[in-house]
Scaffold this motif. Structure first.
Motif, PDB file in Angstrom:
ATOM      1  N   ARG A 179       0.828  -1.215   0.000  1.00 10.89           N
ATOM      2  CA  ARG A 179       0.000   0.000   0.000  1.00 10.89           C
ATOM      3  C   ARG A 179       0.856   1.256   0.000  1.00 10.89           C
ATOM      4  N   ALA A 200      -0.878   0.424  -3.898  1.00  7.59           N
ATOM      5  CA  ALA A 200      -1.915  -0.611  -4.011  1.00  7.59           C
ATOM      6  C   ALA A 200      -3.124  -0.221  -3.174  1.00  7.59           C
ATOM      7  N   ASP A 242      -3.864  -3.214  -9.446  1.00  7.55           N
ATOM      8  CA  ASP A 242      -2.752  -3.015  -8.504  1.00  7.55           C
ATOM      9  C   ASP A 242      -1.445  -3.671  -8.968  1.00  7.55           C
ATOM     10  N   TYR A 275      -6.975  -7.453  -4.364  1.00 14.23           N
ATOM     11  CA  TYR A 275      -6.018  -6.782  -5.233  1.00 14.23           C
ATOM     12  C   TYR A 275      -6.171  -7.311  -6.657  1.00 14.23           C
TER      13      TYR A 275
END
Length: 361
Positions: free
Chosen positions: A41, A45, A53, A78
């Motif tokens: 992240r 993401a 992602d 994701y």
């Protein structure tokens, strides 16, 4: 000894004790890497199931220092583009949280992989789920849409992971080509993995050496041939050798539960439950130097163990066979005259069926 250390020893050491002594060096689940830790992240993401992602994952992996480290994936959905794939590097752990899911983006490609592990070493993948796109695939051809593709890699561990609904295989292990030479994968460990509902195979073991698969399940494979739970089938030009499949559940697959195909050698299948597959429980075709021992092999449609021409030096002992169906001739509309539990074709050599096998109808 403090409780945390006791748990660590139990989780890391006890599974090794169940494997042959010759395989102990290959079965450490922790691979060498540095101490760096990067959250996907932090590289953008979102894990919201709709934004792609892929690039964020690759950015986090590429940001690891030369010594390697861990890329952490928090809970979330994701979206990954398997046509681009997420390519893992050496000396890294892709650590998915239990609530993390890698969702394959729909595509029409014949070859596409959620994760690629190629020509690298000391890699660990763990936790979470990989969910393929077989139900939303945009094409009709090809059979190589894999969850994880391992090629020409060494010292790779995949554990505590669920892989499902891939257009091709859940996991595929094989060789790569470098300068015209084939580089097989070596020292690959699959442990506590579930491969469910994939289209071609749950697990393919191709050009490789020293592969260990244990405490895992391979179920409900169907859609295109061979449709096996596990298929040990190296392509021409090299072999698959030194493979142990132990304490696994292999069930409800369209083809054989476990297939040992040409150029497969030195394969041990032990202490597994192999049942309710539409083909044979175990089918060996021109395989060599194999041991099938201590398994529960039952309710398989075409028979328990089938040993076909070219197969040699195979031992079948200590297994429990029950209610396996005989091979059936569609042309003659009747069962074939074969032993429903262990059938041995002509042009096989040195087949040993032990008196300690147990049979029931």
């Amino acid at each position: 000894m403090d409780p945390a250390r006791r748990r660590l020893l139990r989780n890391c050491v006890l599974p090794l004790l169940a494997l042959p002594l010759a395989g102990l060096a290959a079965d450490a689940t922790v691979r060498a890497r540095g101490s760096a830790r990067i959250d996907v992240r932090a590289h953008g993401a979102l894990g919201n199931g709709s934004r792609d992602d892929t690039l964020a994952f690759q950015s986090a992996i590429d940001a690891l220092p030369a010594s390697g480290g861990t890329v952490a994936v928090p809970p979330g959905d994701y979206l990954i583009d398997p046509v681009r794939s997420v390519r893992l590097r050496s000396r890294m752990h892709l650590q998915l949280a239990p609530g993390a899911r890698l969702m394959a983006k729909a595509n029409a490609a014949e070859r596409a992989y959620v994760l690629t592990v190629q020509d690298v070493s000391d890699v660990e993948i763990s936790g979470g789920r990989i969910i393929g796109e077989r139900d939303s695939h945009l094409g009709t051809s090809g059979e190589w849409g894999h969850g994880i593709m391992i090629r020409g890699a060494s010292k790779v561990t995949v554990h505590d992971l669920h892989v499902s609904h891939c257009w091709g295989d859940g996991i595929s292990i094989g060789g790569s080509k470098t300068g015209g030479s084939i580089v097989p994968s070596r020292d690959i460990v699959i442990v506590r993995v579930q491969c469910v509902g994939n289209r071609r195979q749950g697990l393919t073991i191709g050009r490789s050496r020293q592969v260990r698969v244990y405490d895992s399940s391979f179920t409900d494979t169907a859609g295109t041939l061979p449709g096996c739970g596990i298929d040990v089938e190296p392509d021409a030009g090299d072999i698959a050798s030194d493979v142990v499949i132990a304490n696994c559940l292999v069930t409800r697959n369209q083809g054989a539960g476990i297939q040992l195909y040409k150029r497969a050698s030195n394969v041990t299948i032990r202490d597994c439950t192999i049942e309710a597959n539409r083909g044979h429980g175990v089918l060996a075709i021109a395989a060599e130097d194999c041991v099938i021992t201590g398994n529960h092999i039952r309710q398989n449609g075409l028979g328990g163990v089938g040993l076909r021409p070219g197969t040699r030096n195979v031992s079948v002992n200590g297994n429990d066979f029950a209610r396996n169906g005989p091979a059936y001739s569609k042309k003659a509309n009747k069962p074939l005259a074969r032993n429903r539990h262990v059938s041995i074709a002509e042009k096989t050599q040195s087949i040993r069926v032990g008196d300690d096998n147990r049979y029931s109808n």
